[in-house]
Design a protein around this motif. Structure first.
Motif, PDB file in Angstrom:
ATOM      1  N   ILE A 338      15.981 -10.655 -21.693  1.00 54.78           N
ATOM      2  CA  ILE A 338      15.763  -9.214 -21.845  1.00 54.78           C
ATOM      3  C   ILE A 338      14.339  -8.934 -22.310  1.00 54.78           C
ATOM      4  N   ALA A 339      13.866  -9.718 -23.294  1.00 55.93           N
ATOM      5  CA  ALA A 339      12.493  -9.528 -23.771  1.00 55.93           C
ATOM      6  C   ALA A 339      11.479  -9.829 -22.665  1.00 55.93           C
ATOM      7  N   LYS A 340      11.762 -10.884 -21.879  1.00 55.65           N
ATOM      8  CA  LYS A 340      10.849 -11.223 -20.787  1.00 55.65           C
ATOM      9  C   LYS A 340      10.810 -10.118 -19.742  1.00 55.65           C
ATOM     10  N   ASN A 341      11.982  -9.580 -19.405  1.00 54.01           N
ATOM     11  CA  ASN A 341      12.022  -8.509 -18.415  1.00 54.01           C
ATOM     12  C   ASN A 341      11.376  -7.235 -18.939  1.00 54.01           C
ATOM     13  N   PHE A 342      11.545  -6.969 -20.248  1.00 54.29           N
ATOM     14  CA  PHE A 342      10.904  -5.790 -20.828  1.00 54.29           C
ATOM     15  C   PHE A 342       9.386  -5.921 -20.792  1.00 54.29           C
ATOM     16  N   GLY A 343       8.886  -7.100 -21.183  1.00 53.59           N
ATOM     17  CA  GLY A 343       7.439  -7.317 -21.095  1.00 53.59           C
ATOM     18  C   GLY A 343       6.933  -7.227 -19.668  1.00 53.59           C
ATOM     19  N   SER A 344       7.711  -7.750 -18.732  1.00 49.52           N
ATOM     20  CA  SER A 344       7.308  -7.653 -17.327  1.00 49.52           C
ATOM     21  C   SER A 344       7.277  -6.209 -16.855  1.00 49.52           C
ATOM     22  N   GLY A 345       8.234  -5.396 -17.359  1.00 52.94           N
ATOM     23  CA  GLY A 345       8.216  -3.981 -16.996  1.00 52.94           C
ATOM     24  C   GLY A 345       6.980  -3.272 -17.498  1.00 52.94           C
ATOM     25  N   VAL A 346       6.531  -3.615 -18.713  1.00 58.19           N
ATOM     26  CA  VAL A 346       5.301  -3.015 -19.240  1.00 58.19           C
ATOM     27  C   VAL A 346       4.100  -3.425 -18.395  1.00 58.19           C
ATOM     28  N   VAL A 347       4.052  -4.707 -17.998  1.00 60.62           N
ATOM     29  CA  VAL A 347       2.952  -5.170 -17.150  1.00 60.62           C
ATOM     30  C   VAL A 347       2.980  -4.453 -15.804  1.00 60.62           C
ATOM     31  N   LEU A 348       4.153  -4.264 -15.246  1.00 56.59           N
ATOM     32  CA  LEU A 348       4.251  -3.581 -13.954  1.00 56.59           C
ATOM     33  C   LEU A 348       3.777  -2.135 -14.050  1.00 56.59           C
ATOM     34  N   LEU A 349       4.071  -1.474 -15.186  1.00 57.59           N
ATOM     35  CA  LEU A 349       3.661  -0.082 -15.330  1.00 57.59           C
ATOM     36  C   LEU A 349       2.149   0.053 -15.469  1.00 57.59           C
ATOM     37  N   PHE A 350       1.496  -0.924 -16.143  1.00 55.34           N
ATOM     38  CA  PHE A 350       0.061  -0.807 -16.359  1.00 55.34           C
ATOM     39  C   PHE A 350      -0.740  -1.471 -15.232  1.00 55.34           C
ATOM     40  N   GLU A 351      -0.342  -2.666 -14.829  1.00 57.81           N
ATOM     41  CA  GLU A 351      -1.083  -3.349 -13.768  1.00 57.81           C
ATOM     42  C   GLU A 351      -0.786  -2.770 -12.395  1.00 57.81           C
ATOM     43  N   ARG A 352       0.454  -2.310 -12.189  1.00 58.59           N
ATOM     44  CA  ARG A 352       0.902  -1.629 -10.974  1.00 58.59           C
ATOM     45  C   ARG A 352       0.695  -2.463  -9.711  1.00 58.59           C
ATOM     46  N   PRO A 353       1.153  -3.706  -9.675  1.00 61.21           N
ATOM     47  CA  PRO A 353       1.134  -4.435  -8.398  1.00 61.21           C
ATOM     48  C   PRO A 353       2.145  -3.867  -7.421  1.00 61.21           C
ATOM     49  N   VAL A 354       3.236  -3.335  -7.948  1.00 58.05           N
ATOM     50  CA  VAL A 354       4.192  -2.583  -7.144  1.00 58.05           C
ATOM     51  C   VAL A 354       4.408  -1.250  -7.839  1.00 58.05           C
ATOM     52  N   GLN A 355       4.622  -0.205  -7.042  1.00 57.06           N
ATOM     53  CA  GLN A 355       4.756   1.137  -7.569  1.00 57.06           C
ATOM     54  C   GLN A 355       5.981   1.791  -6.948  1.00 57.06           C
ATOM     55  N   VAL A 356       6.388   2.871  -7.570  1.00 60.46           N
ATOM     56  CA  VAL A 356       7.508   3.630  -7.036  1.00 60.46           C
ATOM     57  C   VAL A 356       7.110   4.212  -5.679  1.00 60.46           C
ATOM     58  N   GLY A 357       7.948   3.991  -4.683  1.00 58.18           N
ATOM     59  CA  GLY A 357       7.661   4.445  -3.328  1.00 58.18           C
ATOM     60  C   GLY A 357       7.125   3.361  -2.420  1.00 58.18           C
ATOM     61  N   ASP A 358       6.755   2.188  -2.977  1.00 57.89           N
ATOM     62  CA  ASP A 358       6.257   1.093  -2.139  1.00 57.89           C
ATOM     63  C   ASP A 358       7.407   0.453  -1.370  1.00 57.89           C
ATOM     64  N   PHE A 359       7.074   0.009  -0.146  1.00 57.81           N
ATOM     65  CA  PHE A 359       8.034  -0.737   0.671  1.00 57.81           C
ATOM     66  C   PHE A 359       7.722  -2.218   0.485  1.00 57.81           C
ATOM     67  N   VAL A 360       8.674  -2.936  -0.139  1.00 53.57           N
ATOM     68  CA  VAL A 360       8.416  -4.319  -0.534  1.00 53.57           C
ATOM     69  C   VAL A 360       9.480  -5.222   0.068  1.00 53.57           C
ATOM     70  N   GLU A 361       9.179  -6.508   0.031  1.00 54.60           N
ATOM     71  CA  GLU A 361      10.103  -7.551   0.458  1.00 54.60           C
ATOM     72  C   GLU A 361      10.170  -8.581  -0.672  1.00 54.60           C
ATOM     73  N   VAL A 362      11.346  -8.645  -1.316  1.00 56.89           N
ATOM     74  CA  VAL A 362      11.572  -9.560  -2.426  1.00 56.89           C
ATOM     75  C   VAL A 362      12.679 -10.524  -2.014  1.00 56.89           C
ATOM     76  N   GLY A 363      12.285 -11.750  -1.716  1.00 57.43           N
ATOM     77  CA  GLY A 363      13.287 -12.716  -1.261  1.00 57.43           C
ATOM     78  C   GLY A 363      13.878 -12.278   0.064  1.00 57.43           C
ATOM     79  N   GLU A 364      15.183 -12.123   0.097  1.00 55.73           N
ATOM     80  CA  GLU A 364      15.873 -11.710   1.316  1.00 55.73           C
ATOM     81  C   GLU A 364      16.086 -10.210   1.402  1.00 55.73           C
ATOM     82  N   TYR A 365      15.547  -9.465   0.432  1.00 56.90           N
ATOM     83  CA  TYR A 365      15.761  -8.025   0.401  1.00 56.90           C
ATOM     84  C   TYR A 365      14.473  -7.289   0.774  1.00 56.90           C
TER      85      TYR A 365
END
Length: 544
Positions: A338-365
């Motif tokens: 949970i702590a790792k995912n929370f820290g990753s969420g903070v990094v995603l919000l500031f670094e923004r490698p992926v953003q809301v509205g992006d079309f992504v491919e994660v594994g088989e999805y």
């Protein structure tokens, strides 16, 4: 359906805010401490007459216990009761049947009354309540109380049935008109059914609990039991169970604190929604930046508000440092993911490698990012299903982002034609099909690559550019339909993979050992074949 759920969630937030305000105004610890002075109640047959404070060497509870004991003795005697107020030692004293009951001091008074006025008021209350208690112990009152109890229970039973009919035949159709939801094919109840069942159960529980308390209050003995049970319950909730610094807190205090924190979360969510819908939506920034600002604002408000709320509540934040450090170690080991995912969420919000509205491919999805939360990210796939992906997976694994910095992407469409086809004609056919489609960009222009010579076909690849990567599968299907029709019209074949099978004939050579074994086996089989008729005749003779 989503609109109704959103409205229901907003209503819950509003209720949470209202509860928090009520708790803050009514159940504030300072106000509660001011109202709950060090006084003990004087109770007769489960009815509180008044409260007395400590006096001299006697505590408030000791004085109340002595008064309660004497009043119970008086009530058990059917003789008339005379309550008077006399002045002894310059203080008003209440006397019952010429027996001392209590002395009213200035600490016992309420609303700055004079001790004599307070004693006269209490004497009237004692006189009236003692006479009423004596009347309740008569046989005539008991018969009336039993008849009243039976009537109350019968009325409660009728209301119980009427509530069920009203819920099923009036309330349910009315709610279904506003919230049209039917039962699922698998027989599982929907949200409306669960709400109806829960609300009906709560209504019936309140009905029977209220009826039970009313019936118990009809009789003196049962009223004493109910008062004792409620007093024990309230005492257990109001007794201090935890001490932080110099402040002690009970269960009620902790529940109120939890209610205020929930109200704070509701207020932060409401303010964030206002910020998102009224300010950020007209600011001109993209959707992903709006979501990042909204989430950061929400958690900032919750963090600062929690600190302010704890300070107002009387908690010393510095006294919690040792406890917080100990809990931090335990949380670090127990909630690593949970702590790792929370820290990753903070990094995603500031670094923004992926953003809301992006079309992504994660594994088989593959899908569009709908929300980046504190612990996980929600991806809406092309099948309109939501995939919840932990934030750490977006940073630790490979993520294909089709719309990173630009929504323009190139698609590859492999095409195989027969060897006798003209490559220039194939190239013109593929370019014609690509340029005729409205979703294919003209700049950069489509291209056709000759990939090489395959086993049974000439390999080409059409490369087109699109501004909507989320529709790539639909675009590929449309282009393949167009290319197949054009190739068929020009009699260009799409070959089927071919395989040549060559069979060679020759003599089969065996080793001498294998030949000898085969001959021996053949001779043995011939001998068994010759002996078979004779054994058959012998068996027939035995049967005869």
């Amino acid at each position: 359906m989503n609109r109704y759920l959103a409205a229901f969630s907003q209503s819950l937030k509003t209720v949470g805010v209202a509860i928090a305000l009520i708790c803050l105004l009514v159940l504030n610890p300072a106000l509660a401490q001011a109202q709950s002075e060090d006084k003990a109640p004087v109770v007769l047959d489960g009815r509180t007459i008044f409260r007395v404070s400590a006096s001299g060497d006697f505590s408030a509870k000791d004085r109340a216990d002595l008064i309660n004991l004497q009043l119970r003795e008086v009530v058990q005697n059917p003789d008339p009761v005379v309550v008077k107020v006399e002045e002894r030692n310059q203080l008003p004293t209440i006397v019952v049947n010429d027996r001392y009951l209590l002395t009213v001091t200035s600490r016992d008074t309420i609303l700055s009354r004079a001790p004599m006025d307070q004693a006269l008021l209490w004497a009237e209350q004692i006189q009236a309540l003692v006479q009423e208690s004596q009347t309740e112990r008569g046989s005539q009152f008991v018969r009336k109380a039993l008849l009243m109890a039976a009537s109350v229970l019968l009325v409660a039973f009728v209301i119980h049935l009427l509530l069920g009919r009203f819920w099923h035949y009036s309330l349910r159709p009315g709610l279904q008109r506003w919230f049209p939801m039917t039962t699922a094919n698998d027989g599982q109840p929907h949200l409306l059914d669960l709400f109806l069942y829960l609300s009906l159960a709560i209504a019936r529980a309140v009905l029977w609990i209220g009826s039970a308390f009313y019936v118990m209050n009809l009789f003196p003995v049962s009223r004493q039991w109910s008062y004792g049970a409620l007093n024990t319950l309230l005492t257990s909730f109001t007794a201090p169970i935890i001490t932080l610094g110099r402040q002690a807190y009970s269960i009620i205090d902790l529940l109120v604190l939890v209610g205020l924190l929930l109200g704070l979360i509701g207020v932060a969510g409401a303010l964030t929604n206002v910020l998102r819908s009224r300010i950020l939506s007209v600011s001109g920034i993209n959707r992903s930046a709006q979501e990042a600002v909204a989430i950061i604002t929400k958690y900032t408000l919750i963090f600062i508000g929690s600190i302010v709320l704890l300070q107002i509540w009387g908690l010393d934040i510095t006294s919690l440092a040792i406890v917080a450090s100990a809990l931090g170690v335990g949380i670090g080991f127990g909630f690593q993911d949970i702590a790792k995912n929370f820290g990753s969420g903070v990094v995603l919000l500031f670094e923004r490698p992926v953003q809301v509205g992006d079309f992504v491919e994660v594994g088989e999805y593959e899908g569009t990012i709908e929300r980046i939360g504190a612990r996980s990210t929600i991806i809406r796939t092309l099948d309109q299903t939501s995939i919840i992906v932990p934030n750490s997976r977006l940073l630790e694994g490979e993520v294909k982002n089709w719309t990173y910095h630009s929504s323009v992407a190139r698609l590859h469409l492999p095409v195989h034609v027969a060897y006798q086809s003209d490559p220039n004609v194939v190239r013109s056919v593929l370019l014609e099909a690509a340029k005729a489609h409205r979703d294919v960009l003209n700049v950069p222009a489509p291209q056709v690559w000759f990939k090489g010579f395959g086993e049974s076909a000439l390999n080409f690849e059409l490369l087109v550019w699109t501004a909507e990567p989320s529709k790539q599968y639909f675009l590929k299907s449309e282009l393949y339909f167009r290319m197949e029709a054009s190739l068929r019209q020009r009699q260009i074949e799409i070959p089927v993979p071919q395989r040549d099978l060559h069979i060679r004939s020759g003599a089969l050579e065996l080793s001498p050992q294998i030949q000898k074994a085969i001959l021996q086996l053949s001779a043995k089989l011939q001998i068994e074949a010759l002996n078979e008729p004779e054994s058959a005749k012998k068996s027939m003779n035995r049967e005869q």
